[in-house]
Design an enzyme around this catalytic site. Structure first.
Site, PDB file in Angstrom:
ATOM      1  CB  SER A  17      29.109  36.861  42.929  1.00  0.00           C
ATOM      2  OG  SER A  17      28.468  36.444  44.031  1.00  0.00           O
ATOM      3  CG  HIS A  18      26.535  40.671  44.274  1.00  0.00           C
ATOM      4  ND1 HIS A  18      27.643  40.073  44.793  1.00  0.00           N
ATOM      5  CD2 HIS A  18      26.507  41.869  44.218  1.00  0.00           C
ATOM      6  CE1 HIS A  18      28.442  41.374  44.887  1.00  0.00           C
ATOM      7  NE2 HIS A  18      27.413  42.443  44.786  1.00  0.00           N
TER       8      HIS A  18
ATOM      9  CG  ASP B  50      24.588  34.918  44.664  1.00  0.00           C
ATOM     10  OD1 ASP B  50      24.519  33.714  44.862  1.00  0.00           O
ATOM     11  OD2 ASP B  50      25.771  35.727  44.745  1.00  0.00           O
TER      12      ASP B  50
ATOM     13  CG  ASP C  30      28.384  33.055  43.327  1.00  0.00           C
ATOM     14  OD1 ASP C  30      27.579  33.882  43.533  1.00  0.00           O
ATOM     15  OD2 ASP C  30      29.350  33.069  43.687  1.00  0.00           O
TER      16      ASP C  30
ATOM     17  CG  ASP D 225      28.140  33.049  46.856  1.00  0.00           C
ATOM     18  OD1 ASP D 225      27.233  33.803  46.336  1.00  0.00           O
ATOM     19  OD2 ASP D 225      29.359  33.312  46.864  1.00  0.00           O
ATOM     20  NE  ARG D 226      25.837  38.412  47.453  1.00  0.00           N
ATOM     21  CZ  ARG D 226      26.049  39.556  47.723  1.00  0.00           C
ATOM     22  NH1 ARG D 226      24.936  40.606  47.804  1.00  0.00           N
ATOM     23  NH2 ARG D 226      27.249  40.152  47.633  1.00  0.00           N
TER      24      ARG D 226
ATOM     25  CE  LYS E 135      28.239  35.372  49.594  1.00  0.00           C
ATOM     26  NZ  LYS E 135      29.485  35.785  49.518  1.00  0.00           N
TER      27      LYS E 135
HETATM   28  C1  VG1 Z   1      30.088  42.256  48.766  1.00  0.00           C
HETATM   29  C2  VG1 Z   1      29.426  41.774  50.392  1.00  0.00           C
HETATM   30  C3  VG1 Z   1      30.437  40.872  50.950  1.00  0.00           C
HETATM   31  C4  VG1 Z   1      30.406  39.586  50.203  1.00  0.00           C
HETATM   32  C5  VG1 Z   1      30.958  39.867  49.090  1.00  0.00           C
HETATM   33  C6  VG1 Z   1      30.996  38.806  47.854  1.00  0.00           C
HETATM   34  O1  VG1 Z   1      31.131  42.705  49.152  1.00  0.00           O
HETATM   35  O2  VG1 Z   1      29.325  43.188  50.910  1.00  0.00           O
HETATM   36  O3  VG1 Z   1      29.595  40.825  52.291  1.00  0.00           O
HETATM   37  O4  VG1 Z   1      31.265  38.739  50.755  1.00  0.00           O
HETATM   38  O5  VG1 Z   1      30.085  41.091  48.205  1.00  0.00           O
HETATM   39  O6  VG1 Z   1      29.558  38.202  47.727  1.00  0.00           O
HETATM   40  P1  VG1 Z   1      31.618  44.522  49.026  1.00  0.00           P
HETATM   41  O7  VG1 Z   1      33.221  44.508  48.953  1.00  0.00           O
HETATM   42  O8  VG1 Z   1      30.996  44.770  47.476  1.00  0.00           O
HETATM   43  O9  VG1 Z   1      30.874  45.107  49.968  1.00  0.00           O
HETATM   44  V1  VG1 Z   1      29.280  37.316  46.473  1.00  0.00           V
HETATM   45  O10 VG1 Z   1      28.054  36.616  46.695  1.00  0.00           O
HETATM   46  O11 VG1 Z   1      29.141  38.660  45.239  1.00  0.00           O
HETATM   47  O12 VG1 Z   1      30.697  36.329  46.004  1.00  0.00           O
HETATM   48 CO    CO Z   2      27.682  35.130  45.094  1.00  0.00          CO
END
Ligand code: VG1
Ligand code: CO
Length: 544
Positions: A114-115, A278, A280, A282-283, A377
């Site tokens: 993801s991010h 981001d 993938d 979804d953000r 998302k």
């Molecule tokens: C983070 C964010 C959370 C989000 C998750 C996955 O998690 O705070 O709100 O759902 O990333 O996003 P954490 O546990 O690091 O706070 V993604 O776009 O990285 O799948």
């Molecule tokens: Co993501």
């Protein structure tokens, strides 16, 4: 000759999915048996893959292509019936969620961290989504983790790589591999939800858009939707080519990592609307000409205006936000008589609410917004929703925000991340504070008096499952709030997230800088947690 091999293996420590799937440094994922163990454990945890169909794709980061080939061979050896793969093994997370639902598969495997940055020395990840299209709920991720602790063997088909560059069906043993266009079905879905004619007319009238795909998976989606279908000029989408290291960028759409976009939006001759997504897809981050929209405010604005989009003209069933997300959306829900749910961090907690028809719209402070059109998302969805709202209202982002604050008041909000902490030290800080929760009410810190404090626990209103330990909440007299929790998506050390919020009803005081408006809450949170004393940090690494 091709055949099924059964390979003896042993459990590998640490294969416990976090907030969103299993994320590790890429070299860890590339270790002998690491990926294979985890994938076999997914199949074992869901009662085997025999006769089942799955969706497979990822965000294109380093190792995506190799991992996809391994997973295909393992699915074939576990006697899956069909795997639907995005061409080049690419699928954004929301597009994968849509395909799982559209094709009614038994779930899907998404390759993404993801991010998190990607590349040979950065991060890789694997996530399993259930047949509703959503991230596996905790009961499933726990079953997968248990399977990783008991694994003794995995099955893999010994064969050459499958060509994933051409659309159509091939076979791997008995299993059908169907390569699909990663973009088409998703883009078609967006056309059913939003008024493409109105957005097209707005753009044709000179409304300028900038979309930064950050060299990640959304590029092809944004080009098809914004440029090809909505007529935005070629070049509207920048960093449009997915690269396996994201071009060295950190594909996290926030003011810090998408600074180039921020500078453009706050510079001379800025476009009318800017957005980024981001790794993938979804953000999302939404920026107007000279105005930044916080994700919590974006959720509230969408809740207030979604009826302007054709797919939501009948109104919303209800809304949900994660606990650390600001209560801006709560004010809209109250005014509109909508149910508003508060869940733990992570999209997996929204799935039951959407499946049960309790909510249409969900959001998180971490640049995540989405609706029940999929079970993830969805970054581009949020961008199109905003464009639809602006086209319908014939208004600028700045005016929409100012009007929203005048109507509902403003929730000043910020998240401070302290990264690269020693895990034991960070855990100790939260443990110490947790131990004091019951005694905190009445305590004065930096001039603020604590009104209530607890460790957030969530009972799912649909299946009754309980998730405890989801973040420390401290509410001060007057309603300001600080929340603390450890990140569950990082791959090195620990990240402490400190979430800060203070609401102002208006009409005065709606134009303060958020860090200034939140200064007393920041000071109180630092004092109560002893951040300087125990972590030796006075300033966060990232402020969003
Ligand atoms: C983070 C964010 C959370 C989000 C998750 C996955 O998690 O705070 O709100 O759902 O990333 O996003 P954490 O546990 O690091 O706070 V993604 O776009 O990285 O799948
Ligand atoms: Co993501």
């Amino acid at each position: 000759m091709s055949q099924i091999a059964t390979v003896a293996t042993e459990p590998i420590q640490g294969q416990k999915p976090g907030t969103s799937g299993l994320r590790k440094k890429t070299p860890v994922f590339m270790q002998r048996h690491f990926l294979e163990n985890f994938v076999q454990s997914i199949f074992d945890a869901i009662g085997g893959a025999a006769g089942k169909s799955f969706v497979l794709g990822g965000d294109g980061r380093y190792f995506n292509d190799r991992a996809a080939q391994v997973i295909l061979r393992m699915a074939a050896a576990n006697r899956a019936r069909r795997v639907i793969v995005g061409r080049g093994a690419l699928l954004s997370t929301p597009a994968a969620s849509h395909l799982i639902r559209l094709r009614r598969t038994d779930g899907g495997i998404i390759l993404s961290a993801s991010h998190n940055p990607g590349g040979p020395d950065e991060d890789f990840g694997v996530k399993f989504n259930t047949p509703n299209g959503g991230p596996a709920p905790e009961a499933v991720t726990e079953a997968i983790h248990r399977a990783t602790e008991a694994i003794t063997e995995y099955r893999i088909y010994e064969a050459h790589d499958v060509d994933l560059s051409n659309l159509g069906e091939t076979r791997l043993g008995e299993m059908v591999v169907e390569v699909v266009d990663p973009v088409a079905d998703y883009a078609d879905l967006m056309e059913t939800l939003f008024d493409f004619n109105a957005i097209r007319a707005m753009i044709a009238g000179g409304f300028r858009v900038r979309f930064d795909a950050m060299c990640a998976v959304t590029g092809p989606y944004a080009v098809e939707i914004l440029e090809n279908r909505l007529g935005a000029p070629s070049g509207t989408v920048v960093n449009r080519l997915p690269l396996n290291d994201f071009g060295g960028l950190h594909p996290d759409p926030n003011p810090v990592w998408a600074k180039v976009l921020m500078d453009e939006m706050f510079g001379a001759d800025a476009p009318d609307f800017g957005a980024a997504s981001d790794g993938d897809g979804d953000r999302n981050m939404v920026v107007g000409k000279g105005v930044y929209v916080s994700p919590s405010d974006s959720l509230a604005v969408i809740a207030a205006n979604a009826h302007l989009a054709p797919g939501y003209a009948a109104g919303l069933a209800g809304v949900a936000r994660s606990m650390p997300t600001s209560a801006a959306v709560d004010a809209v829900a109250a005014a509109k008589g909508l149910d508003c749910y508060e869940t733990p961090t992570g999209w997996k907690f929204f799935g039951n609410l959407m499946d049960a028809g309790k909510v249409t719209l969900c959001g998180e402070e971490s640049f995540g917004t989405g609706s029940d059109h999929v079970r993830e998302k969805d970054g581009l969805w949020a961008v199109l929703m905003w464009l639809n709202i602006l086209a319908a209202r014939r208004d600028s982002v700045a005016d929409v925000m100012a009007g929203h604050f005048r109507t509902y008041g403003r929730n000043y909000y910020s998240r401070h991340d302290f990264e690269g902490l020693d895990l034991a030290a960070a855990t100790a800080v939260l443990d110490r504070l947790r131990g004091r929760m019951a005694d905190l009410p009445g305590t004065v810190a930096a001039g603020l008096t604590v009104a209530a404090a607890d460790d957030f626990a969530y009972t799912d209103p649909v299946d009754g499952s309980v998730s405890a330990g989801q973040g420390l909440r401290i509410v001060f007299d007057g309603g300001a709030r600080a929340v603390m929790r450890l990140s569950g998506t990082g791959t090195t050390g620990a990240t402490l997230r400190l979430y800060l919020e203070r609401s102002v009803p208006g009409p005065d005081g709606l134009d303060t800088d958020p860090q200034e408006a939140l200064a007393p809450v920041i000071a109180a949170a630092h004092e109560l947690a002893g951040i300087e004393a125990h972590l030796d940090r006075s300033e966060p690494d990232v402020i969003t």
